[in-house]
Motif scaffolding. Structure first.
Motif, short mmCIF file in Angstrom:
data_model
loop_
_atom_site.label_atom_id
_atom_site.label_comp_id
_atom_site.label_asym_id
_atom_site.label_seq_id
_atom_site.Cartn_x
_atom_site.Cartn_y
_atom_site.Cartn_z
N SER A 18 0.83 -1.20 0.00
CA SER A 18 0.00 0.00 0.00
C SER A 18 0.87 1.26 0.00
O SER A 18 2.06 1.22 0.30
N VAL A 19 0.22 2.37 -0.34
CA VAL A 19 0.88 3.67 -0.40
C VAL A 19 0.23 4.57 0.64
O VAL A 19 -1.00 4.69 0.68
N VAL A 80 -2.39 7.19 -8.37
CA VAL A 80 -2.23 6.45 -7.11
C VAL A 80 -2.70 7.36 -5.99
O VAL A 80 -2.19 8.48 -5.83
N GLU A 81 -3.65 6.88 -5.21
CA GLU A 81 -4.21 7.65 -4.11
C GLU A 81 -3.78 7.04 -2.77
O GLU A 81 -3.25 5.94 -2.73
N VAL A 82 -4.06 7.77 -1.69
CA VAL A 82 -3.77 7.26 -0.36
C VAL A 82 -4.46 5.92 -0.17
O VAL A 82 -5.65 5.78 -0.48
N VAL A 86 -0.20 -1.20 -4.86
CA VAL A 86 0.61 -1.22 -6.08
C VAL A 86 1.43 -2.49 -6.13
O VAL A 86 1.78 -3.07 -5.09
N LEU A 87 1.73 -2.93 -7.33
CA LEU A 87 2.65 -4.04 -7.54
C LEU A 87 4.02 -3.43 -7.74
O LEU A 87 4.21 -2.55 -8.58
N PRO A 101 0.22 0.58 -10.52
CA PRO A 101 -1.04 0.64 -9.77
C PRO A 101 -1.86 -0.60 -10.09
O PRO A 101 -1.81 -1.12 -11.21
N MET A 102 -2.62 -1.08 -9.14
CA MET A 102 -3.39 -2.31 -9.35
C MET A 102 -4.41 -2.16 -10.47
O MET A 102 -4.68 -3.11 -11.19
N TRP A 103 -4.95 -0.96 -10.69
CA TRP A 103 -5.91 -0.78 -11.78
C TRP A 103 -5.23 -1.01 -13.13
O TRP A 103 -5.88 -1.50 -14.06
#
Length: 123
Positions: A18-19, A80-82, A86-87, A101-103
């Motif tokens: 996570s970010v 990428v948001e709070v 992410v991979l 990003p996962m999307w």
């Protein structure tokens, strides 16, 4: 989540992490795989996808605790948001770390499946 690429050996460990609100990636393992220690200079770029690319050298730094922090301009370009996951893929051969990003991964897999399979009904 930790994944090992069996074809590339022990030097390649990808993680999903996570970010936080400051852009810090929660997992330090990819930095250790790359032997990028606190204070190591790094640079950022973004390839189409979008995929963030981190390479040695440049104005950025691995923070004092060994974490990678994605600058706001990179987070915005990659959407990428709070709290986003992410991979993170370290690649020692190319001396870079990819951050997807996962999307982006979702879109990639959906596109791949659409192009390689025929539609099936429920089994």
């Amino acid at each position: 989540m930790l994944t090992r690429d069996r074809t590339r050996g022990a030097d390649s460990l990808s993680v999903i992490t996570s970010v936080d609100r400051d852009g810090r990636l929660a997992d330090r393992l990819p930095m250790r795989v790359m032997a990028w220690f606190p204070g190591a200079p790094i640079s950022f770029s973004v390839d189409p996808g979008p995929v963030a690319i981190v390479q040695p050298g440049g104005d950025g730094r691995i923070n004092s605790r060994g974490y990678l922090r994605l600058p706001l301009r990179i987070r915005r370009r990659c959407k990428v948001e709070v709290g986003s996951r992410v991979l993170v893929v370290p690649n020692k051969e190319r001396a870079e770390v990819l951050v997807l990003p996962m999307w982006v991964l979702d879109d990639l897999l959906i596109t791949f499946r659409s192009s390689t399979s025929t539609k099936r009904g429920p089994t």
